[in-house]
Design an enzyme around this catalytic site. Structure first.
Site, PDB file in Angstrom:
ATOM      1  N   ASP A  71       0.827  -1.192   0.000  1.00  0.00           N
ATOM      2  CA  ASP A  71       0.000   0.000   0.000  1.00  0.00           C
ATOM      3  C   ASP A  71       0.872   1.256   0.000  1.00  0.00           C
ATOM      4  OD1 ASP A  71      -2.493   1.294   0.203  1.00  0.00           O
ATOM      5  OD2 ASP A  71      -2.099   1.673   2.318  1.00  0.00           O
ATOM      6  N   THR A 104      -3.188   5.556  -4.308  1.00  0.00           N
ATOM      7  CA  THR A 104      -2.067   6.321  -3.761  1.00  0.00           C
ATOM      8  C   THR A 104      -0.792   6.117  -4.576  1.00  0.00           C
ATOM      9  OG1 THR A 104      -1.663   4.514  -2.203  1.00  0.00           O
ATOM     10  CG2 THR A 104      -2.925   6.364  -1.400  1.00  0.00           C
ATOM     11  N   THR A 105      -0.533   4.871  -4.970  1.00  0.00           N
ATOM     12  CA  THR A 105       0.680   4.608  -5.739  1.00  0.00           C
ATOM     13  C   THR A 105       0.603   5.331  -7.086  1.00  0.00           C
ATOM     14  OG1 THR A 105       0.649   2.434  -4.721  1.00  0.00           O
ATOM     15  CG2 THR A 105       2.220   2.767  -6.483  1.00  0.00           C
ATOM     16  N   ASP A 400      -8.883   0.069   1.518  1.00  0.00           N
ATOM     17  CA  ASP A 400      -8.767   0.565   0.140  1.00  0.00           C
ATOM     18  C   ASP A 400     -10.037   0.262  -0.638  1.00  0.00           C
ATOM     19  OD1 ASP A 400      -6.218   1.374   0.638  1.00  0.00           O
ATOM     20  OD2 ASP A 400      -5.293   0.251  -1.004  1.00  0.00           O
TER      21      ASP A 400
HETATM   22  P1  ADP Z   1      -2.861   2.246  -6.185  1.00  0.00           P
HETATM   23  O1  ADP Z   1      -2.221   2.499  -4.871  1.00  0.00           O
HETATM   24  O2  ADP Z   1      -2.565   3.334  -7.172  1.00  0.00           O
HETATM   25  O3  ADP Z   1      -4.307   1.912  -6.110  1.00  0.00           O
HETATM   26  P2  ADP Z   1      -2.510  -0.515  -6.934  1.00  0.00           P
HETATM   27  O4  ADP Z   1      -1.321  -1.339  -6.630  1.00  0.00           O
HETATM   28  O5  ADP Z   1      -3.774  -0.796  -6.215  1.00  0.00           O
HETATM   29  O6  ADP Z   1      -2.080   0.973  -6.771  1.00  0.00           O
HETATM   30  O7  ADP Z   1      -2.764  -0.651  -8.503  1.00  0.00           O
HETATM   31  C1  ADP Z   1      -3.816  -0.001  -9.140  1.00  0.00           C
HETATM   32  C2  ADP Z   1      -3.725  -0.177 -10.643  1.00  0.00           C
HETATM   33  O8  ADP Z   1      -3.743  -1.560 -10.983  1.00  0.00           O
HETATM   34  C3  ADP Z   1      -4.910   0.460 -11.346  1.00  0.00           C
HETATM   35  O9  ADP Z   1      -4.440   1.161 -12.476  1.00  0.00           O
HETATM   36  C4  ADP Z   1      -5.758  -0.740 -11.747  1.00  0.00           C
HETATM   37  O10 ADP Z   1      -6.564  -0.482 -12.883  1.00  0.00           O
HETATM   38  C5  ADP Z   1      -4.696  -1.764 -12.017  1.00  0.00           C
HETATM   39  N1  ADP Z   1      -5.201  -3.149 -11.939  1.00  0.00           N
HETATM   40  C6  ADP Z   1      -5.858  -3.745 -10.920  1.00  0.00           C
HETATM   41  N2  ADP Z   1      -6.183  -5.022 -11.220  1.00  0.00           N
HETATM   42  C7  ADP Z   1      -5.717  -5.253 -12.472  1.00  0.00           C
HETATM   43  C8  ADP Z   1      -5.722  -6.383 -13.358  1.00  0.00           C
HETATM   44  N3  ADP Z   1      -6.278  -7.541 -13.003  1.00  0.00           N
HETATM   45  N4  ADP Z   1      -5.127  -6.248 -14.552  1.00  0.00           N
HETATM   46  C9  ADP Z   1      -4.552  -5.089 -14.907  1.00  0.00           C
HETATM   47  N5  ADP Z   1      -4.499  -3.995 -14.126  1.00  0.00           N
HETATM   48  C10 ADP Z   1      -5.080  -4.058 -12.933  1.00  0.00           C
HETATM   49 MG    MG Z   2      -5.252   0.291  -5.246  1.00  0.00          MG
END
Ligand code: ADP
Ligand code: MG
Length: 548
Positions: A71, A104-105, A400
């Site tokens: 996270d 957040t990322t 989240d």
């Molecule tokens: P954040 O802290 O930004 O939410 P995450 O590690 O949760 O970071 O990643 C979010 C990103 O991952 C988003 O752009 C989301 O659309 C993408 N994402 C989530 N699940 C999938 C998946 N199964 N395939 C491709 N991208 C995905």
């Molecule tokens: Mg996320």
């Protein structure tokens, strides 16, 4: 390094010092480079955690406590960052977390990439003001592009809501449990959603989370009511009630101690007896007021005298004392009870209801579950996981997911995920850039390029070739397939909606807005004047002491 003497006035040829000698100062390009480097370092540090294939970080603090997480905001929070520009990046993550609870990322890595592009423009002698102006234009256009491509959703569309949750928690350690977890998170948020006018409002505080380790994350459950981390106060009391009628009292069931300076002269055994008798009578009356209301469960925010406990047990009332104020308030929302301060006021109309109240042992600890409330306005998710570290990470994922879901429902808009929206913004911005003149155009183009950091990182983190993947993604978008993103499992480009990867529009809007604003703020700085912390050892890296 150009440590100028601008802060030094001249007085008859004599320099005048206006800052303490120990002040650290960097200016102009050095300050900018230094700030940009720090911000990029922060973005780089968390880039590998993005997306479902992102890695976790293990953070060990100065006393050896460990946090394992994926996270963004938690990582940055634990890193004890010192550099002022890097701290601004942490603020980006925190704002994102507070405003929308997810993304957040994404917000931080876009900020880092915007600054990287800005640095290239600075190297081409483009003034920061021109860059920030271009970024501002690009940001406004980006928000328009996103809003235009968004789809509407409703509270009834449970399948889509579940996909939003699964997208938000994929890549976290709870992925294995996600279909079930997604179901219960959607259920929880739907239950507490309130229609105010024609708006749906979700107060995330009304989904309480209680963490208990020792079990698997599969055992995470939704309680339509509240869990109180207390035991039933007296062994003689029942531990379970069906059709519970619940009284909430925020006064003590005690007889106030006589004040120390009030002297009571007891001269005979009869008088002593009468005095004790009086106390007993008062406590008994208190308990009678509770039974008169027909309550069979009592949650008291304050203390309960041993004797009152005994009377309550005799009357068969399931009781907990010293229940936290926040729990009492949550109980009121969940059961419909009114919190009573004066026992004289307590009537049956003040009681709340739950189909089941029971003391249960979870991982060796007794807790009171208030279950199956009718139309509860507050619910609880009992978060389970094998160890403390696992439970903490499951809890962050649940948080989240609740954030993402609330953002999606409140705005009622979603976009495709998997890098699709970022690619779409990049491509359209490049077209829009043509409208602008030379230098501004370069800044808009830089912004467009920066957006591709999201699909690129998703690809890299999934072990895909980032160049090939981006080429394929651009080609798909060029053919008008605006919802195409990256399927991190197959490595192919796909319609993100088709694989159920959906993000809330609000999360994307917030990420781009705060990234653009933070980048702008960092770019505007051309002078860093820092009071030195002598006891803290060496000065910040790359920051020579100012010669003021
Ligand atoms: P954040 O802290 O930004 O939410 P995450 O590690 O949760 O970071 O990643 C979010 C990103 O991952 C988003 O752009 C989301 O659309 C993408 N994402 C989530 N699940 C999938 C998946 N199964 N395939 C491709 N991208 C995905
Ligand atoms: Mg996320």
């Amino acid at each position: 390094m150009s440590n100028g003497k601008a802060m030094m006035g001249q007085l008859g040829g004599q320099p005048v010092l206006i800052l303490p000698e120990s002040t650290l100062r960097t200016r102009g390009r050095d300050a900018q480079r230094n700030n940009i480097a720090a911000a990029k370092a922060v973005a780089d540090a968390i880039r590998t955690t993005l997306g479902p294939k992102g890695m976790d970080k293990m953070l060990v603090d100065s006393i050896g406590d460990i946090v394992i997480t994926n996270d963004g905001v938690t990582i940055l929070d634990e890193m004890e960052i010192e550099h002022p520009a890097a701290k601004m990046m942490v603020e980006v993550a925190k704002t994102q977390n507070e405003e929308v609870g997810d993304g957040t990322t994404t917000a931080v890595i876009i900020t880092g990439e915007l600054l990287k592009k800005a640095e290239e423009l600075l190297d081409q002698e483009i003034h920061p003001t021109v860059i920030t102006k271009g970024f501002k234009i690009a940001k406004e256009e980006a928000l328009k592009i996103l809003s235009e491509s968004a789809k509407s959703i409703s509270l009834e569309d449970v399948e889509t809501l579940k996909k939003i949750v699964i997208t938000a928690i994929s890549g976290k350690s709870v992925e294995r449990a996600s279909p079930k977890l997604a179901g219960l998170i959607v259920d929880a948020v739907k239950t507490i959603a309130q229609k105010i006018g024609n708006k749906i409002v979700i107060d995330k505080d009304n989904v309480k989370r209680v963490k208990k380790h020792g079990g698997s994350s599969e055992e995470t459950e939704l309680v339509r009511g509240i869990i109180i981390d207390k035991e039933v106060v007296h062994p003689g009391m029942p531990k379970k009630f069906e059709n519970a009628k619940i009284a909430l009292v925020d006064a003590a069931l005690e007889v106030k101690e006589t004040e120390t300076d009030a002297e009571i002269r007891i001269t005979s055994p009869e008088q002593m007896q009468a005095f004790i008798g009086q106390e007993q009578k008062m406590l008994k009356e208190m308990v009678e007021k509770i039974t008169a209301s027909n309550a069979n469960v009592l949650f008291c925010q304050k203390g309960i005298d041993d004797l009152a406990q005994h009377y309550l047990a005799k009357k068969g009332i399931l009781t907990a004392r010293r229940v936290k104020k926040s729990d009492i308030e949550a109980l009121a929302k969940a059961t419909g009870a009114r919190i009573v301060s004066n026992l004289d006021d307590l009537t049956s109309g003040d009681l709340g209801f739950a189909k089941l109240v029971e003391e249960q042992k979870i991982a060796g600890e007794s807790m009171i579950f208030v279950r199956e409330c009718k139309d509860p306005k507050a619910v609880t998710i009992l978060v389970r996981g094998s160890t403390e570290h696992v439970v903490d990470e499951v809890d962050r994922s649940v948080e989240d997911a609740i954030g993402a879901l609330a953002s999606a429902i409140e705005l009622g808009k979603i976009v495709a995920g998997a890098g699709a929206p970022e690619e779409q913004v990049a491509r359209k911005l490049k077209k829009i850039a043509e409208k602008y003149s030379g230098r501004e155009q370069l800044a808009v183009l830089g912004f467009a390029d920066a957006m591709e950091i999201v699909p690129r990182s998703l690809a890299e983190n999934a072990g895909l070739d980032p160049i090939d993947t981006l080429v394929a993604l651009r080609a798909a978008h060029e053919q008008g397939k605006i919802n195409f993103g990256i399927n991190v499992l197959s490595g192919k480009t796909v319609d993100a909606y088709e694989i159920g990867v959906i993000d809330p529009l609000k999360v994307k809007i917030q990420a781009i807005t705060s990234a653009a604003e933070a980048a702008e703020m960092i770019l505007r700085i051309d002078d860093v004047i820092a009071a030195s912390k002598l006891e803290k050892g060496p000065p910040m890296p790359g920051m020579p002491p100012g010669e003021i």
